[in-house]
Design a protein around this motif. Structure first.
Motif, short mmCIF file in Angstrom:
data_model
loop_
_atom_site.label_atom_id
_atom_site.label_comp_id
_atom_site.label_asym_id
_atom_site.label_seq_id
_atom_site.Cartn_x
_atom_site.Cartn_y
_atom_site.Cartn_z
N ASN A 71 0.83 -1.20 0.00
CA ASN A 71 0.00 0.00 0.00
C ASN A 71 0.86 1.25 0.00
N LEU A 72 0.29 2.32 -0.52
CA LEU A 72 0.93 3.62 -0.43
C LEU A 72 0.30 4.35 0.76
N VAL A 73 1.13 4.73 1.73
CA VAL A 73 0.62 5.35 2.95
C VAL A 73 1.06 6.82 2.95
N LEU A 74 0.08 7.70 2.84
CA LEU A 74 0.38 9.13 2.73
C LEU A 74 0.06 9.86 4.03
N MET A 75 1.04 10.60 4.54
CA MET A 75 0.79 11.46 5.70
C MET A 75 0.52 12.85 5.15
N VAL A 76 -0.63 13.37 5.44
CA VAL A 76 -1.05 14.63 4.83
C VAL A 76 -0.72 15.82 5.74
N ASN A 77 0.15 16.69 5.24
CA ASN A 77 0.41 17.97 5.93
C ASN A 77 -0.46 19.02 5.26
N VAL A 78 -0.98 19.96 6.04
CA VAL A 78 -1.80 21.03 5.47
C VAL A 78 -1.15 22.37 5.84
N MET A 79 -0.92 23.20 4.83
CA MET A 79 -0.30 24.51 5.07
C MET A 79 -1.31 25.45 5.74
N PRO A 80 -0.83 26.34 6.61
CA PRO A 80 -1.77 27.26 7.26
C PRO A 80 -2.30 28.31 6.29
N HIS A 81 -3.45 28.91 6.62
CA HIS A 81 -4.05 29.96 5.80
C HIS A 81 -3.80 31.31 6.47
N LYS A 82 -3.76 32.35 5.66
CA LYS A 82 -3.47 33.69 6.18
C LYS A 82 -4.58 34.16 7.13
N PHE A 83 -5.82 33.86 6.83
CA PHE A 83 -6.93 34.38 7.63
C PHE A 83 -7.72 33.30 8.36
N PHE A 84 -7.84 32.15 7.74
CA PHE A 84 -8.71 31.11 8.30
C PHE A 84 -7.92 30.11 9.13
N LYS A 85 -8.57 29.65 10.17
CA LYS A 85 -8.01 28.53 10.94
C LYS A 85 -9.04 27.41 10.90
N ARG A 86 -8.55 26.19 11.10
CA ARG A 86 -9.45 25.04 11.03
C ARG A 86 -9.60 24.37 12.37
N LYS A 87 -10.84 24.00 12.69
CA LYS A 87 -11.10 23.16 13.88
C LYS A 87 -11.98 22.03 13.37
N GLY A 88 -11.37 20.97 12.94
CA GLY A 88 -12.13 19.90 12.30
C GLY A 88 -12.73 20.43 11.00
N LEU A 89 -14.05 20.36 10.89
CA LEU A 89 -14.70 20.88 9.67
C LEU A 89 -15.13 22.34 9.85
N ASP A 90 -14.98 22.88 11.05
CA ASP A 90 -15.32 24.29 11.27
C ASP A 90 -14.16 25.18 10.85
N LEU A 91 -14.52 26.35 10.33
CA LEU A 91 -13.51 27.34 9.99
C LEU A 91 -13.65 28.50 10.96
N ALA A 92 -12.53 29.08 11.34
CA ALA A 92 -12.58 30.23 12.24
C ALA A 92 -11.92 31.41 11.55
N VAL A 93 -12.56 32.59 11.68
CA VAL A 93 -12.00 33.78 11.07
C VAL A 93 -12.28 34.97 11.99
N GLU A 94 -11.35 35.92 12.02
CA GLU A 94 -11.55 37.15 12.80
C GLU A 94 -11.98 38.25 11.85
N VAL A 95 -13.02 39.01 12.24
CA VAL A 95 -13.48 40.10 11.39
C VAL A 95 -13.37 41.41 12.17
N ALA A 96 -12.69 42.38 11.57
CA ALA A 96 -12.54 43.68 12.22
C ALA A 96 -13.78 44.54 11.94
N THR A 97 -14.31 45.18 12.98
CA THR A 97 -15.43 46.12 12.79
C THR A 97 -15.05 47.42 13.49
N THR A 98 -15.74 48.53 13.14
CA THR A 98 -15.50 49.78 13.85
C THR A 98 -16.26 49.74 15.16
N PHE A 99 -15.90 50.64 16.08
CA PHE A 99 -16.59 50.62 17.37
C PHE A 99 -18.04 51.09 17.21
#
Ligand SMILES: [Zn+2]
Ligand SMILES: [Zn+2]
Length: 360
Positions: free
Chosen positions: A240-268
């Motif tokens: 078998n071919l056994v692949l270990m999958v590395n995932v590069m980080p994203h500039k804005f999004f972070k991953r928590k399982g299938l959820d995505l997390a993002v920070e949004v800037a708003t004015t006061f």
């Protein structure tokens, strides 16, 4: 490189069986420990001569020993002398592995690291991957024999590729099977080795494979592609071919399982008064979202179904939006005065956390 067995017996490579036998007898007598008591050097020579004769004195073992090998040490499947290259080591390890598994000629597994971008992991991707593995030699159609046909049955194992071996254990004598060391477990002896692969039937090659990574693959997930590991001889099951999958980080999004997390800037003011804001999604679109009046900094809102889709499981994660209130900079004197005026208009009970502070 170590002395060849022919050198040890002092005969030529073309010597007849009779010549080998006679050379052995002469040397065995000369170096016999009984005639040279206490001489360690001579005892070692005696051992060497016996080892050489064990192989050259047996026509089949001699034929196997004579087989050309790029690794350099002749065919020493059974271990013993021989400076073997890594190719040969791999090959022997393959055989040893199979023998332990009970005789099938299965190829080994290949482990590889693969790096995907954040989006490739989220949405899935088909990627061409170069795998360095054994492939059947095309010149001999994987048989190892020149022209693909010239075999004789291995007499050592009767063509089964397996031999019995006995082991003394605390529970008594245990007889089990192992791969035949004369034919390397194939049951066949090649009369003339294929010049392309040196009789192995397999060659190491880089092969390009198109691998489909499913949407929603997790970072550090191990993906097994059945049958794409090491090929094996004579059409037996590949590893078998056994692949270990590395995932590069994203500039804005972070991953928590299938959820995505993002920070949004708003004015006061948006946070104070509420507003319709637009939240970026990983696909590049924007989702409108009603920011409620009086949203505190650091509050997280969940946008259902805007996360990563795992098609296989039929589930989609959410987009987690965390509000980051950004204060304006470089206020003018007039702005500062207006803010002060505004601030003084607030009552302590309009605050929760700062109420205590206000009391002072
Ligand atoms: Zn070949
Ligand atoms: Zn055999």
């Amino acid at each position: 490189m170590a002395k060849s067995y022919y050198d040890v017996l002092g005969v030529s490579k073309t010597a007849s069986d009779e010549e080998i036998k006679s050379a052995y007898r002469k040397l065995a007598k000369k170096y016999h420990p009984d005639l040279n008591p206490g001489d360690k050097a001579v005892a070692d020579l005696f051992k060497e001569v016996n080892e050489a004769y064990e192989v050259l004195g047996d026509p089949q073992k001699r034929a196997a020993y004579d087989k050309p090998s790029s690794g350099g040490g002749g065919a020493d499947f059974g271990g013993g002398a021989g400076g073997a290259g890594s190719f040969f080591d791999d090959f022997v390890n393959m055989f040893n592995g199979q023998a332990r598994e009970g005789g099938g000629s299965n190829g080994g597994d290949i482990s590889m690291n693969v790096t995907l971008t954040f989006e490739e992991a989220a949405f899935g991707v088909a990627k061409d991957i170069s795998v360095n593995r054994f492939e059947p030699c095309s010149s001999c159609r994987g048989t190892g024999a020149k022209g693909g046909t010239q075999y004789v049955k291995c007499n050592n194992c009767g063509g089964t590729g397996k031999v019995r071996f006995a082991q003394e254990t605390p529970f008594g004598r245990v007889v089990s099977m192992k791969a035949c060391n004369v034919c390397g477990g194939t049951g066949r002896i090649i009369k003339e080795a294929c010049p392309s692969c040196g009789g192995r039937g397999l060659l190491r090659k880089n092969t390009s494979l198109r691998i489909t990574f499913p949407a929603g693959i997790e970072p550090n997930q191990i993906m097994t592609v059945p049958g794409e590991g090491e090929r094996s001889r004579n059409g037996a099951k590949a590893g078998n071919l056994v692949l270990m999958v590395n995932v590069m980080p994203h500039k804005f999004f972070k991953r928590k399982g299938l959820d995505l997390a993002v920070e949004v800037a708003t004015t006061f003011t948006q946070a104070l008064l509420g507003d319709k804001i637009y939240v970026p999604t990983l696909k590049g679109a924007k989702v409108a979202f009603p920011l409620p009046e009086g949203t505190q900094s650091g509050t997280t809102f969940k946008l259902k179904g805007h996360g990563i889709e795992n098609a296989k499981k039929g589930v989609t994660g959410d987009l987690l939006v965390t509000i980051d209130i950004e204060l304006p900079k470089n206020l003018t004197k007039e702005q500062k005065n207006k803010i002060k005026e505004l601030h003084e208009s607030f009552k302590p009970d309009q605050y929760d956390k700062a109420r205590e502070f206000f009391k002072k």
